[in-house]
Motif scaffolding. Structure first.
Motif, PDB file in Angstrom:
ATOM      1  N   GLN A   1       0.857  -1.183   0.000  1.00 40.46           N
ATOM      2  CA  GLN A   1       0.000   0.000   0.000  1.00 40.46           C
ATOM      3  C   GLN A   1       0.886   1.223   0.000  1.00 40.46           C
ATOM      4  O   GLN A   1       1.963   1.192   0.582  1.00 40.46           O
TER       5      GLN A   1
ATOM      6  N   MET B   1       3.043  11.313  -0.211  1.00 44.53           N
ATOM      7  CA  MET B   1       2.812   9.902  -0.524  1.00 44.53           C
ATOM      8  C   MET B   1       3.713   9.490  -1.680  1.00 44.53           C
ATOM      9  O   MET B   1       3.835  10.229  -2.657  1.00 44.53           O
TER      10      MET B   1
ATOM     11  N   THR C   1      -9.369  11.077   1.623  1.00 46.49           N
ATOM     12  CA  THR C   1      -9.339   9.788   0.943  1.00 46.49           C
ATOM     13  C   THR C   1      -8.498   9.923  -0.322  1.00 46.49           C
ATOM     14  O   THR C   1      -8.729  10.806  -1.137  1.00 46.49           O
TER      15      THR C   1
ATOM     16  N   LYS D   1      -7.200   7.699  -3.514  1.00 44.22           N
ATOM     17  CA  LYS D   1      -7.318   6.441  -4.244  1.00 44.22           C
ATOM     18  C   LYS D   1      -6.286   6.477  -5.365  1.00 44.22           C
ATOM     19  O   LYS D   1      -6.225   7.428  -6.136  1.00 44.22           O
TER      20      LYS D   1
ATOM     21  N   PHE E   1      -5.358   1.141  -4.765  1.00 40.74           N
ATOM     22  CA  PHE E   1      -5.102   1.285  -3.336  1.00 40.74           C
ATOM     23  C   PHE E   1      -5.885   2.477  -2.811  1.00 40.74           C
ATOM     24  O   PHE E   1      -5.870   3.540  -3.417  1.00 40.74           O
ATOM     25  N   THR E   2      -6.561   2.303  -1.731  1.00 36.17           N
ATOM     26  CA  THR E   2      -7.307   3.416  -1.134  1.00 36.17           C
ATOM     27  C   THR E   2      -6.834   3.627   0.293  1.00 36.17           C
ATOM     28  O   THR E   2      -6.798   2.692   1.076  1.00 36.17           O
ATOM     29  N   ARG E   3      -6.456   4.847   0.572  1.00 34.30           N
ATOM     30  CA  ARG E   3      -6.101   5.192   1.950  1.00 34.30           C
ATOM     31  C   ARG E   3      -7.124   6.188   2.460  1.00 34.30           C
ATOM     32  O   ARG E   3      -7.370   7.202   1.813  1.00 34.30           O
TER      33      ARG E   3
ATOM     34  N   LEU F   1      -7.564   8.627   5.457  1.00 36.29           N
ATOM     35  CA  LEU F   1      -6.765   9.176   6.547  1.00 36.29           C
ATOM     36  C   LEU F   1      -7.586  10.106   7.417  1.00 36.29           C
ATOM     37  O   LEU F   1      -8.260  11.005   6.927  1.00 36.29           O
TER      38      LEU F   1
ATOM     39  N   GLU G   1      -3.898   0.162  10.449  1.00 30.71           N
ATOM     40  CA  GLU G   1      -3.668  -0.049   9.023  1.00 30.71           C
ATOM     41  C   GLU G   1      -2.227  -0.444   8.751  1.00 30.71           C
ATOM     42  O   GLU G   1      -1.943  -1.348   7.990  1.00 30.71           O
ATOM     43  N   GLU G   2      -1.321   0.276   9.410  1.00 29.78           N
ATOM     44  CA  GLU G   2       0.096  -0.010   9.214  1.00 29.78           C
ATOM     45  C   GLU G   2       0.433  -1.401   9.705  1.00 29.78           C
ATOM     46  O   GLU G   2       1.214  -2.110   9.090  1.00 29.78           O
TER      47      GLU G   2
ATOM     48  N   ARG H   1      -0.284  -3.821   7.231  1.00 31.77           N
ATOM     49  CA  ARG H   1       0.656  -3.813   6.119  1.00 31.77           C
ATOM     50  C   ARG H   1       1.968  -4.474   6.497  1.00 31.77           C
ATOM     51  O   ARG H   1       2.559  -5.182   5.713  1.00 31.77           O
TER      52      ARG H   1
ATOM     53  N   GLU I   1       5.231   7.106   7.997  1.00 32.72           N
ATOM     54  CA  GLU I   1       5.202   5.697   7.588  1.00 32.72           C
ATOM     55  C   GLU I   1       6.390   5.305   6.734  1.00 32.72           C
ATOM     56  O   GLU I   1       6.572   4.133   6.440  1.00 32.72           O
TER      57      GLU I   1
END
Lengths: 143, 160
Positions: free
Chosen positions: A38, A54, A74, A76, A99-101, A103, B4-5, B8, B111
């Motif tokens: 991810q 990111m 969000t 994606k 992949f969707t985060r 946060l 979440e981490e 992963r 992260e």
């Protein structure tokens, strides 16, 4: 007035809090972005705005979808699978897929003024804090 | 570390386990993992001879009819900072990546780390080293390693 509380979100926060105490946070900086299946994020506070970074190598800007609602961001990201026929893969480490985060930001942000840019596979988001989230000095009225 | 981490990291550990079993067929190109890899997997490892921290980029290595392709994720690397060397059958990939935030930056959530990328590969002599080419776009490096003419399949006609 009724206050609606999402129990799942509360549980999630509680779990996050528990796990944060469990693992040393310094561990994270030894990990490069996008290795754990991810895209990873770094978030920091820059006073007037929250910054989110990111690592999304190989992703074009039209393969990124960003949405902001209050204090929830969000992102994606789609990294298409370019598998070709008649090709032997000797090694395959680069993750592909969607992949969707989601946060949870520490404060509400002004969705209208969010800016995003993408350079060399690094996505940068600048999220100005909402006026309501900024500290306000309150004077005590004297009688 | 958030939930979440945690997921992963767990996934990563699982991937590592699988990795040791698969993808170890007889190949023309092998990654020399010992130079950069820590025993606990895909995490960054410091190289002792130089200062700073090095990250092992994710790669795909695929073989086509006339060439091998190496795709490496190098997010944040600038084109002119990527250094590719081929010497005595070893292909070395290095990209200098300076930090994007100041050293003492405090993070609300962190992260990943930012630093140089480094990885080496053992390449057999069946590669025509003089014709290796590379291109870079969107944080992904593509290396073309053409096969030497001697190993390309050749049709031989039986004389009468």
């Amino acid at each position: 007035m009724t206050v609606y509380v999402n129990p799942f979100r509360q549980l999630r926060r509680e779990m996050d809090r528990l796990l944060t105490g469990f693992f040393p946070t310094t561990f994270d900086e030894f990990l490069p972005g996008f290795v754990r299946g991810q895209p990873a994020v770094n978030i920091w506070d820059q006073g007037e705005e929250l910054m989110v970074e990111m690592e999304v190598p190989g992703v074009k800007s039209n393969q990124i979808d960003i949405s902001v609602t209050g204090d929830e961001l969000t992102v994606k990201v789609e990294r298409p699978d370019l598998t070709q026929e008649d090709v032997i893969y000797h090694r395959r480490e680069r993750p592909t897929g969607i992949f969707t985060r989601v946060l949870q930001l520490p404060c509400a942000v002004d969705a209208q003024r969010v800016q995003a840019d993408l350079h060399e596979g690094v996505l940068n988001l600048s999220l100005p804090k909402a006026e309501t989230a900024k500290p306000r000095k309150i004077n005590v009225a004297t009688a | 570390m958030s939930l979440e981490e945690f997921d992963r990291v767990r996934q990563l550990i699982r991937n590592e386990k699988n990795d040791s079993k698969s993808e170890r067929q007889g190949v023309i190109i092998m990654t020399t993992e010992n130079t950069i890899n820590k025993p606990d997997g895909d995490v960054a490892a410091a190289e002792h001879t130089r200062s700073g921290r090095f990250y092992r980029p994710n790669v795909d290595i695929l073989e086509q009819a006339d060439e091998l392709l190496v795709l490496a994720d190098l997010p944040g690397a600038k084109r002119d900072q990527i250094d590719i060397k081929f010497e005595k059958g070893t292909l070395t990939l290095h990209a200098a990546v300076p930090g994007r935030q100041s050293q003492d930056q405090r993070y609300l959530q962190r992260e990943y780390g930012v630093g140089d990328y480094y990885r080496t590969f053992q390449v057999s002599e069946a590669i025509d080293a003089n014709r290796i080419t590379a291109e870079y776009a969107d944080g992904v490096l593509t290396l073309h390693l053409p096969k030497a003419p001697s190993i390309k399949p050749r049709k031989i006609n039986v004389g009468t």
